[in-house]
Design an enzyme around this catalytic site. Structure first.
Site, PDB file in Angstrom:
ATOM      1  N   ASP A 124       0.855  -1.189   0.000  1.00  0.00           N
ATOM      2  CA  ASP A 124       0.000   0.000   0.000  1.00  0.00           C
ATOM      3  C   ASP A 124       0.887   1.234   0.000  1.00  0.00           C
ATOM      4  OD1 ASP A 124      -2.445  -1.387   0.075  1.00  0.00           O
ATOM      5  OD2 ASP A 124      -2.388  -1.533   2.255  1.00  0.00           O
ATOM      6  N   ASP A 142      -6.831  -1.606  -4.816  1.00  0.00           N
ATOM      7  CA  ASP A 142      -7.912  -1.349  -3.861  1.00  0.00           C
ATOM      8  C   ASP A 142      -8.904  -0.337  -4.426  1.00  0.00           C
ATOM      9  OD1 ASP A 142      -6.521  -2.994  -2.055  1.00  0.00           O
ATOM     10  OD2 ASP A 142      -5.578  -1.285  -1.050  1.00  0.00           O
TER      11      ASP A 142
END
EC number: 3.4.23.36
Length: 167
Positions: A124, A142
């Site tokens: 991330d 995502d």
């Protein structure tokens, strides 16, 4: 050999492939360019690049489960991607309102599966915040999954084919 009169929406898998490629390219950039766990401001007071890792799912769900969750999330992502691909094969090409969200979810899901296979976790790097309130870090995969889920939700709410009929 006869051509089908209504081509299916499998062509939308090209969008999934593009999402996977862009997701993996951005993560490769992150892994070679950003320091771990140190914010790099993009827009002061709102947006940082922030390299972090997630062994769980959304909001780090099951991130401390001991490792078995990786296989659960891989199986779920592959199963859902397989189901959505099957649905794309049954969806007429002209029905982009269905095909687009399916393709987004497939691309995002497979992008994160690749991370789990390669690294044992998801990379991330996008961090949004206001003041001292931080949204959990996320990535392009995502974002594609969330956009696809919103698209499916909107379709189910507003598509006339799925609306209740009035007498």
């Amino acid at each position: 050999m006869t051509r089908p009169t209504h081509p299916n929406a499998l062509i939308w898998l090209l969008l999934s492939i593009a999402i996977i490629a862009l997701d993996q390219a951005t993560k490769a950039w992150v892994l070679t360019s950003l320091p771990e766990y140190i914010p790099v401001p993009v827009i002061h007071g709102f947006w940082n690049w922030y390299r972090s890792y997630n062994t769980g799912a959304a909001f780090s769900f099951l991130s401390d489960a001991g490792g078995w969750q990786m296989w659960l999330f891989i199986a779920l992502a592959l199963g859902i991607s397989g189901l959505l691909t099957f649905w794309l094969s049954r969806t007429p090409r002209r029905e982009w309102r269905s095909a687009l969200p399916y393709a987004l979810i497939i691309g995002g899901g497979i992008g994160n599966v690749i991370d789990r296979f390669l690294h044992g976790h998801v990379v991330d790097f996008i961090q949004w915040y206001v003041g001292s309130h931080y949204w959990p870090s996320f990535n392009l995969a995502d974002s594609a999954i969330v956009a696809g889920a919103i698209g499916i939700g909107l379709l189910s709410l507003f598509d006339s084919k799925h609306s209740p009929k009035t007498p």
